[in-house]
Enzyme design. Structure first.
Site, short mmCIF file in Angstrom:
data_model
loop_
_atom_site.label_atom_id
_atom_site.label_comp_id
_atom_site.label_asym_id
_atom_site.label_seq_id
_atom_site.Cartn_x
_atom_site.Cartn_y
_atom_site.Cartn_z
N ARG A 1 0.83 -1.21 0.00
CA ARG A 1 0.00 0.00 0.00
C ARG A 1 0.86 1.26 0.00
NH1 ARG A 1 -2.64 -4.37 1.79
NH2 ARG A 1 -4.91 -4.40 1.89
N ASP B 1 -3.89 -15.34 7.77
CA ASP B 1 -2.62 -15.85 7.24
C ASP B 1 -1.83 -16.65 8.29
OD1 ASP B 1 -3.20 -14.70 4.82
OD2 ASP B 1 -2.05 -12.88 5.20
N SER C 1 -12.80 -9.51 3.06
CA SER C 1 -11.52 -9.58 2.34
C SER C 1 -10.95 -8.17 2.19
CB SER C 1 -11.71 -10.20 0.96
OG SER C 1 -10.64 -9.84 0.11
C1 S3P Z 1 -4.16 -9.18 2.33
C2 S3P Z 1 -5.41 -9.63 2.63
C3 S3P Z 1 -5.72 -11.03 2.93
C4 S3P Z 1 -4.46 -11.82 3.24
C5 S3P Z 1 -3.35 -11.53 2.26
C6 S3P Z 1 -2.99 -10.06 2.31
C7 S3P Z 1 -3.98 -7.73 2.04
O1 S3P Z 1 -6.33 -11.62 1.80
O2 S3P Z 1 -4.75 -13.20 3.26
O3 S3P Z 1 -2.21 -12.30 2.57
O4 S3P Z 1 -2.81 -7.26 2.03
O5 S3P Z 1 -4.97 -7.06 1.82
P1 S3P Z 1 -7.93 -11.53 1.53
O6 S3P Z 1 -8.25 -10.11 1.27
O7 S3P Z 1 -8.17 -12.38 0.32
O8 S3P Z 1 -8.57 -12.07 2.77
#
Ligand code: S3P
Length: 424
Positions: free
Chosen positions: A25, A315, A166
Site C-alpha cells: 500500500r 494468514d 476480504s
Molecule cells: C491481504 C489480505 C488477505 C491476506 C493476504 C494479504 C492484504 O487476503 O490473506 O495475505 O494485504 O490485503 P484476503 O483479502 O483475500 O482475505
C-alpha cells in the site's frame, strides 16, 4: 529438499521484515502523490517487488536502496504501460491494482504465476463492474490473464455489501472509489485489515469507518507524508511466537511488530491457549501501532474459534495449527473456507502434509479445521506447494518435532527472505 533439524530452545532478539500488506500500500499510494515519499523498512520480498515493477511500468519513478524512494506523478498521473503487468505470486498486487487501474484512461493487461492464475478474481471484478469498469477475465471465475479497458465514462460510487471479509476486495473498491463521481460505501461482514483506510487518511483522503461500514469520498489529490515507516510483519512474527511458545526453555523478543488490532488475532488466540506474550514499548506511526513482543515457553490447551476472529488471523492459521498440535486437547477452527483460495488450498495442504509429521492429527471439512493435540511427532519429507506460509509453518513444525525436509524453501522469499536465519 531443505532439511530443518530439531532445535531445543530459542532465545533470541529477532528483527522481522516489514509488513507485506503495508509495504504494497505504501508503494501504491506514494505512486499517486505529487511529492516524493521515502519508505523505511519496506519488505523487499518478491510480492512487494511485483508491486514496484507494475507501478514502474505505469510511469512511476521508484528507486530501490536501503530505503525506497517513490516519486509519483499525482493522482491522475499513471501512464499506459507498454507491456503486460506481471503480479507474480501476489494476490494483493493484482487485486488492488485491478481497483486502481479500473478508472484509468488506458488499457492494461495483467498476468501472474501458475498459482495466481488459478485464484478467483470475480470477487473484485464484480463490484468494479457495478461501478462501471470494463474488465475481462479468462472464464467464469475471471481468472488471469485479465484486461482492464478504459471505462466508457467516470466510475460511479456504489453501496457494496461484501459476501466475504476480504481486505484485498475492500481495498480494490476503495482505490477505484477515489476516482468515482460520487461517494462509495462498503459494508463488510466482519472487519478485515484496515491498512488502506489508515494510510489513505495519512494521505489526507476523506475516508470514514463506522463499525463494519466504510465510506470513501472521491479525491482530487493525495497529500503524501514525506516518510512512511513500515512496521514489522505480525504474520512473519507468528512463526517465532508459536515456536518460542511450544519449545521448552525459550524466550524471544521480536522487535517493532505491527499490532494493528485487525491483525492481532494470533496474539489473542495464543493467549487463550495459554501462551505468555507481553506487548512492550507500543508506539504509533502513520496511524499504525507497533511494539516489541516478548514470548516465553508455555503449556497450551486446545480452543475453538471462528467468525469475526478469522479475518484477524487468516494468514496465521497454518502456524496456529502447529501450536495446536502441541496443545492438550482438540482445537477447532471454524469459518476458514477462504484458506482454500490462498496461494494454495491451505486446508488440503495442512491435512496432507502436517499429518506426515503428526499422524492422525489434522482433519478438515469444506469450511473448518480440527487439530488433535499431543499426538506423537516423527521426521517427515513434506511438500510446500510453493506456498511461503506452508514452507515456514512446516519448518517450525519440524524444528519443534523431529525435523522435517521440505521440497521448496525458496518460496519463503515471497514474504520473509531471511526466514531460515535461526533454523538449521
Ligand atoms: C491481504 C489480505 C488477505 C491476506 C493476504 C494479504 C492484504 O487476503 O490473506 O495475505 O494485504 O490485503 P484476503 O483479502 O483475500 O482475505
Amino acid at each position: 529438499m531443505k532439511k530443518i533439524l530439531p532445535i531445543k530452545n530459542l532465545r533470541e532478539e529477532i528483527k522481522i521484515p516489514g509488513d507485506k500488506s503495508i509495504s504494497h500500500r505504501a508503494v501504491m499510494l506514494a505512486s499517486l502523490a505529487d511529492t516524493p515519499v521515502e519508505i523505511e523498512n519496506f519488505l523487499a520480498g518478491a510480492d512487494c517487488l511485483s508491486t514496484i515493477s507494475c507501478m514502474k511500468k505505469m510511469g512511476v519513478d521508484i528507486q530501490i536502496g536501503e530505503k525506497i524512494l517513490v516519486t509519483g506523478n499525482g493522482l491522475f498521473g499513471l501512464r499506459e504501460p507498454s507491456d503486460i503487468l506481471d503480479a507474480g505470486n501476489s494476490g494483493t498486487t493484482l487485486r488492488l491494482l485491478l481497483g486502481l487501474t479500473a478508472p484509468q484512461n488506458f488499457l492494461v493487461t495483467f498476468t501472474g504465476d501458475s498459482s495466481l492464475r488459478q485464484r478467483p478474481m470475480a470477487r473484485v471484478i464484480k463490484p468494479l463492474t457495478e461501478m462501471g469498469a470494463s474488465i475481462f477475465g479468462r472464464n467464469d471465475n475471471k481468472n488471469l490473464p485479465i484486461t482492464v479497458l478504459k471505462p466508457e465514462k467516470k466510475l460511479r460510487g456504489i453501496t457494496y455489501k461484501m459476501p466475504v471479509a476480504s481486505a484485498q476486495v475492500k481495498s480494490a473498491i476503495i482505490l477505484a472509489a477515489l476516482y468515482a463521481e460520487n461517494p462509495t460505501t462498503i459494508i463488510e461482514p466482519y472487519p478485515s485489515r484496515n491498512h488502506t483506510e489508515k494510510m489513505l487518511q495519512a494521505f489526507d483522503a476523506n475516508i470514514q469507518t463506522v463499525g463494519n461500514e466504510i465510506k470513501i469520498f472521491p479525491a482530487e489529490k493525495l497529500t503524501a507524508p514525506e516518510k512512511i515507516i513500515v512496521p514489522g510483519d505480525i504474520s512473519s512474527a507468528a512463526y517465532w511466537l508459536v515456536l518460542a511458545t511450544i519449545l521448552k526453555n525459550s524466550c524471544v523478543i521480536i522487535k517493532n511488530v505491527g499490532i494493528n488490532e485487525t491483525r492481532t488475532g494470533i496474539i489473542d488466540i495464543l493467549k487463550k491457549m495459554g501462551a505468555q506474550i507481553e506487548i512492550l514499548n507500543a508506539q504509533e506511526s502513520g496511524g499504525e501501532l507497533f511494539a516489541d513482543l516478548k514470548v516465553t515457553s508455555s503449556k497450551l490447551r486446545g480452543v475453538e474459534f471462528g467468525g469475526e476472529m478469522i479475518p484477524r488471523l487468516i494468514d496465521e492459521i497454518p502456524a496456529l495449527a502447529v501450536a495446536a498440535a502441541f496443545a492438550e486437547g482438540d482445537t477447532i477452527i471454524n469459518d476458514v473456507g477462504e484458506l482454500r483460495v490462498k496461494e494454495t488450498d491451505r486446508l488440503a495442504a495442512i491435512v496432507e502434509e502436517f499429518n506426515k509429521i503428526s499422524p492422525n492429527s489434522f482433519e478438515a471439512t469444506e469450511n473448518s479445521l480440527k487439530i488433535h493435540g499431543g499426538n506423537k511427532k516423527i521426521f517427515a519429507e513434506c511438500k510446500t506447494f510453493a506456498d511461503h506460509r506452508m514452507a515456514m509453518s512446516l519448518s517450525i513444525f519440524g524444528a519443534a518435532a523431529d525435523g522435517v525436509a521440505i521440497d521448496d524453501s525458496d518460496c519463503v522469499k515471497i514474504s520473509y527472505p531471511n526466514f531460515f536465519e535461526f533454523l538449521g
